[in-house]
Design an enzyme around this catalytic site. Structure first.
Site, PDB file in Angstrom:
ATOM      1  N   LYS A   1       7.870  -4.674  -7.130  1.00 28.76           N
ATOM      2  CA  LYS A   1       7.429  -4.183  -5.828  1.00 28.76           C
ATOM      3  C   LYS A   1       7.244  -2.684  -5.937  1.00 28.76           C
ATOM      4  O   LYS A   1       7.853  -2.016  -6.777  1.00 28.76           O
ATOM      5  CB  LYS A   1       8.484  -4.485  -4.757  1.00 28.76           C
ATOM      6  CG  LYS A   1       7.919  -4.618  -3.357  1.00 28.76           C
ATOM      7  CD  LYS A   1       7.269  -5.973  -3.143  1.00 28.76           C
ATOM      8  CE  LYS A   1       6.888  -6.190  -1.689  1.00 28.76           C
ATOM      9  NZ  LYS A   1       6.353  -7.532  -1.440  1.00 28.76           N
TER      10      LYS A   1
ATOM     11  N   GLY B   1       2.292  -9.534  13.184  1.00 32.30           N
ATOM     12  CA  GLY B   1       1.423  -8.887  12.216  1.00 32.30           C
ATOM     13  C   GLY B   1       0.397  -9.881  11.700  1.00 32.30           C
ATOM     14  O   GLY B   1       0.168 -10.936  12.317  1.00 32.30           O
TER      15      GLY B   1
END
Length: 356
Positions: free
Chosen positions: A80, A186
């Protein structure tokens, strides 16, 4: 404080820090595990309150990506990246290109994709400086409609599949009339809401953006509650679809739902919350299992991309969850612990004699 003594450091292979004064880029890339393949994971941009918060986030998220790919049986590791900054005011093409150079300097051990605060065009900007990006291929979905590389629809579909599995296991029913609370509208939350409504579910939602709440009310007749009241909503399923840590010592006692199943990463604030959730009689779908649809879809990108094969793989999330749920019922162990055990064996972090 050394990274090695950080509370969220967990068998990470590499953690890279980078600052580019010319563009203002401040970024961290964490590579958790590459035993199954290169570390694929999103690039998040967020205005963290501190560098410590950013480091905690990238360490936890990268570990989750390793477990996610392992549980989805993908030939990928986990990584990440985070860019420290406000995506609304500090994101520029030059900064994204600098991030692309940073990713390229790692020699392919980390592959970047879209995440919170970034978009497909942003990853394309990074891709102008490195081939080590994913989730930017335009393609046709299972219905033959053109779609971008945005993994959100596939992530949402996988969560929908997982919610169906959890509801069937816990409540013995389909989704018709089932009440679902979605925390966060979202990209993934909005797609998920549509899937759920189409299946007959009734929605309660919250979000910090009023225009999204208005849309949910108009489009789905959703019940609107505040971000503080969503936990205590009188529903069957609680679906965390915002930032991590939604399930904690403060929120867990408020939850009335019998199922927790959502798209957010790192939903449990601390390790002990898996047992605490189970002791309250709540069925928890481990987040990195249920939200793997996006990375599964991205893993199929290439000249021979097949939406049908990707969709079939995502449908397999239900089978994985059923296995975890059934083992939890038979052993009395929390679902998160069981999922971790399976993933760690696949990541070679656990010896065979400790396998399930």
């Amino acid at each position: 404080m050394s990274v090695f003594s950080h509370k969220d450091f967990d068998h990470h292979e590499n953690v890279h820090f980078h600052h580019d004064p010319a563009t203002g880029l401040k970024a961290i890339v964490a590579v958790h595990n590459t035993s199954r393949g290169p570390a694929l994971g999103g690039c998040r941009m967020f205005a963290y309150a501190s560098d410590e918060d950013a480091l905690s986030d990238v360490l936890r998220l990268s570990r989750g990506m390793s477990y996610k790919s392992a549980m989805a049986n993908l030939p990928l590791g986990g990584g990440k990246s985070v860019i420290i900054g406000d995506p609304a005011t500090q994101k520029t093409p030059a900064l994204l290109q600098a991030m692309g150079k940073f990713v390229h300097s790692l020699g392919g051990q980390y592959i970047a994709a879209e995440d919170s605060g970034t978009s497909v065009p942003d990853i394309e900007q990074m891709g102008s400086m490195t081939p080590h990006v994913a989730g930017i291929q335009s393609k046709l979905d299972v219905d033959g409609r053109p779609v971008s590389g945005d993994p959100s629809p596939s992530t949402a579909y996988g969560v929908y599949v997982g919610i169906k599995a959890a509801v069937k296991h816990k409540l013995g029913s389909d989704l018709k009339g089932v009440r679902v609370a979605i925390q966060g509208l979202g990209n993934v939350g909005m797609y998920l809401a549509q899937y759920l409504v189409d299946a007959g579910a009734e929605l309660t939602v919250c979000d910090i953006h009023e225009e999204k709440l208005n849309m949910a009310k108009l489009r789905w007749n959703a019940n609107i509650v505040s971000v503080d009241d969503i936990f205590a909503a009188d529903v069957d399923v609680f679906a965390p679809c915002a930032m991590g840590g939604a399930i904690n010592d403060k929120t867990l006692p408020q939850i009335k739902a019998q199922v927790i199943a959502g798209a957010a990463n790192n939903q449990l604030a601390e390790k002990h919350h898996d047992k605490a959730v189970m002791e309250r009689g709540i069925l928890y779908a481990p987040d990195y299992v249920i939200n793997a649809g996006g990375i599964i879809d991205v893993s199929y990108e290439g000249p021979e991309y097949s939406a049908k094969k990707a969709r079939a793989h995502i449908d397999g999330i239900a089978d994985t969850l059923f296995e975890i749920f059934e083992r939890s019922d038979s052993t009395g162990e929390p679902t998160e612990l069981l999922a971790n055990r399976i993933a760690e064996e696949r990541l070679q972090l656990r010896t065979p004699e400790h396998s399930l």
